[in-house]
Scaffold this motif. Structure first.
Motif, PDB file in Angstrom:
ATOM      1  N   ALA A 121      43.720 -26.095  78.050  1.00 26.97           N
ATOM      2  CA  ALA A 121      43.228 -26.305  76.689  1.00 26.97           C
ATOM      3  C   ALA A 121      42.862 -27.764  76.445  1.00 26.97           C
ATOM      4  CB  ALA A 121      44.285 -25.853  75.687  1.00 26.97           C
ATOM      5  N   ALA A 122      43.704 -28.682  76.929  1.00 32.00           N
ATOM      6  CA  ALA A 122      43.427 -30.106  76.718  1.00 32.00           C
ATOM      7  C   ALA A 122      42.174 -30.529  77.473  1.00 32.00           C
ATOM      8  CB  ALA A 122      44.628 -30.942  77.150  1.00 32.00           C
ATOM      9  N   LEU A 123      42.068 -30.119  78.743  1.00 34.39           N
ATOM     10  CA  LEU A 123      40.892 -30.479  79.545  1.00 34.39           C
ATOM     11  C   LEU A 123      39.609 -29.973  78.904  1.00 34.39           C
ATOM     12  CD1 LEU A 123      42.220 -29.779  83.155  1.00 34.39           C
ATOM     13  CD2 LEU A 123      41.606 -32.003  82.227  1.00 34.39           C
ATOM     14  N   SER A 124      39.587 -28.699  78.570  1.00 34.70           N
ATOM     15  CA  SER A 124      38.367 -28.109  78.019  1.00 34.70           C
ATOM     16  C   SER A 124      38.042 -28.635  76.630  1.00 34.70           C
ATOM     17  CB  SER A 124      38.486 -26.583  77.990  1.00 34.70           C
ATOM     18  OG  SER A 124      39.594 -26.174  77.216  1.00 34.70           O
ATOM     19  N   SER A 125      39.042 -29.115  75.906  1.00 37.59           N
ATOM     20  CA  SER A 125      38.781 -29.611  74.551  1.00 37.59           C
ATOM     21  C   SER A 125      37.994 -30.914  74.553  1.00 37.59           C
ATOM     22  CB  SER A 125      40.101 -29.800  73.795  1.00 37.59           C
ATOM     23  OG  SER A 125      40.817 -30.916  74.298  1.00 37.59           O
TER      24      SER A 125
ATOM     25  N   MET B 196      55.588 -40.232  74.947  1.00 40.21           N
ATOM     26  CA  MET B 196      55.406 -39.705  76.294  1.00 40.21           C
ATOM     27  C   MET B 196      54.302 -38.642  76.336  1.00 40.21           C
ATOM     28  SD  MET B 196      57.763 -41.536  77.632  1.00 40.21           S
ATOM     29  CE  MET B 196      57.685 -40.863  79.295  1.00 40.21           C
ATOM     30  N   ARG B 197      53.460 -38.725  77.366  1.00 35.38           N
ATOM     31  CA  ARG B 197      52.470 -37.680  77.635  1.00 35.38           C
ATOM     32  C   ARG B 197      52.793 -37.112  79.015  1.00 35.38           C
ATOM     33  NH1 ARG B 197      46.892 -40.913  76.513  1.00 35.38           N
ATOM     34  NH2 ARG B 197      47.041 -41.198  74.252  1.00 35.38           N
ATOM     35  N   SER B 198      53.192 -35.880  79.066  1.00 39.62           N
ATOM     36  CA  SER B 198      53.539 -35.260  80.344  1.00 39.62           C
ATOM     37  C   SER B 198      52.283 -34.723  81.028  1.00 39.62           C
ATOM     38  CB  SER B 198      54.534 -34.117  80.130  1.00 39.62           C
ATOM     39  OG  SER B 198      53.896 -33.040  79.459  1.00 39.62           O
ATOM     40  N   PRO B 199      52.287 -34.619  82.368  1.00 39.75           N
ATOM     41  CA  PRO B 199      51.137 -34.024  83.076  1.00 39.75           C
ATOM     42  C   PRO B 199      50.847 -32.609  82.593  1.00 39.75           C
ATOM     43  CG  PRO B 199      52.588 -35.167  84.613  1.00 39.75           C
ATOM     44  CD  PRO B 199      53.307 -35.136  83.304  1.00 39.75           C
ATOM     45  N   GLU B 200      51.879 -31.855  82.261  1.00 35.02           N
ATOM     46  CA  GLU B 200      51.677 -30.474  81.801  1.00 35.02           C
ATOM     47  C   GLU B 200      50.848 -30.431  80.521  1.00 35.02           C
ATOM     48  OE1 GLU B 200      54.893 -30.808  84.551  1.00 35.02           O
ATOM     49  OE2 GLU B 200      54.647 -31.796  82.603  1.00 35.02           O
ATOM     50  N   GLU B 201      50.997 -31.437  79.662  1.00 36.37           N
ATOM     51  CA  GLU B 201      50.237 -31.476  78.420  1.00 36.37           C
ATOM     52  C   GLU B 201      48.846 -32.070  78.617  1.00 36.37           C
ATOM     53  OE1 GLU B 201      50.962 -30.145  75.621  1.00 36.37           O
ATOM     54  OE2 GLU B 201      53.029 -29.552  76.061  1.00 36.37           O
ATOM     55  N   VAL B 202      48.760 -33.182  79.358  1.00 38.19           N
ATOM     56  CA  VAL B 202      47.471 -33.864  79.549  1.00 38.19           C
ATOM     57  C   VAL B 202      46.495 -33.015  80.354  1.00 38.19           C
ATOM     58  CG1 VAL B 202      46.351 -35.880  80.592  1.00 38.19           C
ATOM     59  CG2 VAL B 202      48.496 -36.148  79.340  1.00 38.19           C
TER      60      VAL B 202
ATOM     61  N   ASP C 197      50.116 -30.149  72.644  1.00 37.86           N
ATOM     62  CA  ASP C 197      48.897 -29.524  72.092  1.00 37.86           C
ATOM     63  C   ASP C 197      47.792 -30.553  71.854  1.00 37.86           C
ATOM     64  OD1 ASP C 197      50.333 -27.102  72.014  1.00 37.86           O
ATOM     65  OD2 ASP C 197      51.156 -27.628  70.045  1.00 37.86           O
ATOM     66  N   ILE C 198      47.487 -31.322  72.895  1.00 39.37           N
ATOM     67  CA  ILE C 198      46.439 -32.343  72.796  1.00 39.37           C
ATOM     68  C   ILE C 198      45.070 -31.668  72.746  1.00 39.37           C
ATOM     69  CG2 ILE C 198      45.365 -34.302  73.970  1.00 39.37           C
ATOM     70  CD1 ILE C 198      48.121 -34.823  75.297  1.00 39.37           C
ATOM     71  N   ARG C 199      44.269 -32.013  71.738  1.00 43.58           N
ATOM     72  CA  ARG C 199      42.935 -31.438  71.580  1.00 43.58           C
ATOM     73  C   ARG C 199      41.949 -32.581  71.327  1.00 43.58           C
ATOM     74  NH1 ARG C 199      45.767 -28.303  73.440  1.00 43.58           N
ATOM     75  NH2 ARG C 199      46.263 -26.168  72.739  1.00 43.58           N
ATOM     76  N   GLY C 200      41.004 -32.772  72.263  1.00 39.25           N
ATOM     77  CA  GLY C 200      40.077 -33.896  72.191  1.00 39.25           C
ATOM     78  C   GLY C 200      39.083 -33.794  71.056  1.00 39.25           C
ATOM     79  N   ASN C 201      38.708 -34.951  70.511  1.00 36.21           N
ATOM     80  CA  ASN C 201      37.697 -35.018  69.453  1.00 36.21           C
ATOM     81  C   ASN C 201      36.557 -35.963  69.817  1.00 36.21           C
ATOM     82  OD1 ASN C 201      36.843 -36.727  66.738  1.00 36.21           O
ATOM     83  ND2 ASN C 201      36.986 -34.502  66.365  1.00 36.21           N
ATOM     84  N   HIS C 202      36.869 -37.099  70.407  1.00 39.44           N
ATOM     85  CA  HIS C 202      35.829 -38.036  70.834  1.00 39.44           C
ATOM     86  C   HIS C 202      36.416 -38.979  71.887  1.00 39.44           C
ATOM     87  CE1 HIS C 202      37.864 -40.209  67.488  1.00 39.44           C
ATOM     88  NE2 HIS C 202      37.667 -41.279  68.254  1.00 39.44           N
ATOM     89  N   VAL C 203      35.542 -39.696  72.564  1.00 37.87           N
ATOM     90  CA  VAL C 203      35.941 -40.696  73.555  1.00 37.87           C
ATOM     91  C   VAL C 203      35.312 -42.013  73.125  1.00 37.87           C
ATOM     92  CG1 VAL C 203      35.853 -41.394  75.970  1.00 37.87           C
ATOM     93  CG2 VAL C 203      36.067 -38.968  75.389  1.00 37.87           C
TER      94      VAL C 203
ATOM     95  N   TYR D 144      41.912 -37.854  69.393  1.00 41.94           N
ATOM     96  CA  TYR D 144      42.356 -36.472  69.582  1.00 41.94           C
ATOM     97  C   TYR D 144      43.348 -36.082  68.502  1.00 41.94           C
ATOM     98  CZ  TYR D 144      46.229 -39.004  71.729  1.00 41.94           C
ATOM     99  OH  TYR D 144      47.279 -39.880  71.958  1.00 41.94           O
ATOM    100  N   ASP D 145      43.609 -34.815  68.440  1.00 43.80           N
ATOM    101  CA  ASP D 145      44.632 -34.287  67.540  1.00 43.80           C
ATOM    102  C   ASP D 145      45.779 -33.778  68.400  1.00 43.80           C
ATOM    103  OD1 ASP D 145      45.921 -33.541  65.279  1.00 43.80           O
ATOM    104  OD2 ASP D 145      44.682 -31.780  64.856  1.00 43.80           O
ATOM    105  N   CYS D 146      46.995 -33.860  67.925  1.00 41.22           N
ATOM    106  CA  CYS D 146      48.145 -33.386  68.703  1.00 41.22           C
ATOM    107  C   CYS D 146      49.342 -33.230  67.761  1.00 41.22           C
ATOM    108  CB  CYS D 146      48.495 -34.359  69.835  1.00 41.22           C
ATOM    109  SG  CYS D 146      49.159 -35.940  69.254  1.00 41.22           S
ATOM    110  N   SER D 147      50.397 -32.714  68.320  1.00 33.38           N
ATOM    111  CA  SER D 147      51.677 -32.652  67.596  1.00 33.38           C
ATOM    112  C   SER D 147      52.697 -33.475  68.372  1.00 33.38           C
ATOM    113  CB  SER D 147      52.154 -31.202  67.461  1.00 33.38           C
ATOM    114  OG  SER D 147      52.331 -30.610  68.738  1.00 33.38           O
ATOM    115  N   CYS D 148      53.675 -34.011  67.675  1.00 33.99           N
ATOM    116  CA  CYS D 148      54.691 -34.848  68.325  1.00 33.99           C
ATOM    117  C   CYS D 148      56.087 -34.315  68.035  1.00 33.99           C
ATOM    118  CB  CYS D 148      54.590 -36.290  67.832  1.00 33.99           C
ATOM    119  SG  CYS D 148      53.148 -37.177  68.420  1.00 33.99           S
TER     120      CYS D 148
END
Length: 394
Positions: free
Chosen positions: A64-68, A54-60, A152-158, A136-140
């Protein structure tokens, strides 16, 4: 306001002058559940069981997630590992920017604009490769009911992929290229722009008297190109310049200000405002979520293409004090009208030779006005004062 300059090839894709591809309004991720192998969540394990993550709106949509994801590389398929400065050049094909939360029909999606500079990936996208998958990197965390949640979703590439985990909606929009980018010829642009550059350079170091004379001569030269009227000749009357385009309307305002008998009662000099508008210093509108597209195919063919705005502003700056100092109101209006026509209608200046002729005419006029000047005597007087020519004596 964020703006992109290019040639529209489909509603959400534009091509830059270099041939780079900009894909706008791309859904790159979404909220909700997605299927993962349990071994993907626990590398130590070997289970091939499929589980819901699950990916919640609060996390996505967290800050931090957007700017990453802002500015992160665009890749052709996923690289074998998350990118680092050491591996960036091996896999990067472009970059993502303008990361934002979707709205309306794209509510629940993470949106971005993808800039693709790699020829192979550009051809792949235009050939139908459209789906997107984020690296991306994240914790589950285990929800205790057989499902998991990401934090804690953190983008790396698209990555542009053949098939993405998030589904067909997470993809570059527009199924095919609608039209070929049409780049108009720019030869006419270059010639008319050169005219303004030469004119600005000519007035830069001239004296006030020379500037006034040059302005009058330019008015005479440009006046020869006025279109013939089909109506019967009538006594000269004061004309009102109107029905111009947006730029011409600004120059029309300049004419009114210069020919006015009284200074306008405003806090800021209106001419400064006009110059700022020509040089791009005017107040910007409030930013919007979606980037603005500056359509090159339209701008390259519009009436204002004949002159660089910065050069036009420089011409106005140089001539403003000269025109304001012309005492005769009729002469002032004639010079102002010609200046406006010059800056607003490229067809009025079809040949750079006109300004050269005007300059020669001005030189002859100045020579006629000062027949008593003895150039040899001036040179002798200068030599007498030059220590390098009189043995160091003054």
């Amino acid at each position: 306001m964020l703006a992109y300059y290019g040639y529209t090839i489909s509603p959400n894709q534009i091509e830059t002058g270099e041939g780079f591809l900009i894909c706008r309004n791309v859904p790159i991720a979404r909220t909700g559940s997605m299927d993962y192998l349990e071994s993907e969540l626990n590398p130590a394990g070997s289970s091939s069981k499929m589980v819901k993550v699950m990916r919640s709106p609060e996390e996505v949509f967290s800050e931090a997630a957007l700017s990453s994801f802002e500015g992160k590389p665009v890749t052709n398929e996923h690289p074998p590992e998350l990118l680092t400065p050491e591996t960036y050049s091996l896999y990067a094909k472009g970059h993502a920017q303008n990361i934002r939360k979707g709205a309306g029909e794209w509510d629940g999606y993470l949106m971005a604009d993808l800039h693709i500079q790699d020829e192979e990936l550009i051809q792949a996208v235009q050939g139908g490769k459209r789906e997107i998958s984020c690296g991306y990197d994240c914790s589950c965390s285990d929800n205790g009911d057989g499902t998991y949640s990401q934090h804690d979703i953190r983008g790396n590439h698209v990555a542009v992929v053949t098939r993405g985990r998030a589904g067909k909606n997470v993809a570059i929009l527009d199924s095919e290229k609608k039209i070929e980018a049409n780049r108009p010829e720019r030869k006419g642009n270059m010639k008319n722009s050169l005219f303004f550059k030469l004119f600005a350079k000519a007035v830069k170091d001239a004296s006030p008297e020379e500037l006034e004379s040059m302005a009058a001569d330019a008015a005479d030269a440009l006046g020869e190109e006025e279109p013939k009227k089909t109506e019967p000749a009538a006594p000269p009357v004061k004309e009102e310049v109107k029905d111009f385009s947006s730029l011409d309307a600004k120059l029309d305002k300049l004419m009114d200000l210069l020919s006015a008998k009284k200074e306008p009662e405003v806090d800021q000099d209106p001419l400064d405002g006009l110059i700022k508008s020509l040089t791009g210093e005017a107040e910007e509108p409030a930013p919007s979520a979606e980037a603005k597209v500056v359509p090159a195919e339209e701008l390259d063919g519009c009436a204002t293409k004949t002159a660089d705005k910065a050069v036009m502003a420089e011409v106005i700056k140089q001539l403003r004090p000269v025109i304001a100092g012309i005492k005769d109101s009729a002469d002032k209006k004639a010079v102002t009208d010609s200046l406006i026509a010059c800056l607003s209608d490229g067809s009025a200046v079809s040949d750079i030779a006109k300004i050269a002729a005007a300059t020669q005419k001005n030189a002859a006029r100045l020579a006629d006005k000062k027949p008593g000047i003895d150039l040899d005597a001036c040179q002798s007087a200068y030599d007498a004062m030059n220590p390098h020519k009189n043995g160091g004596k003054k």
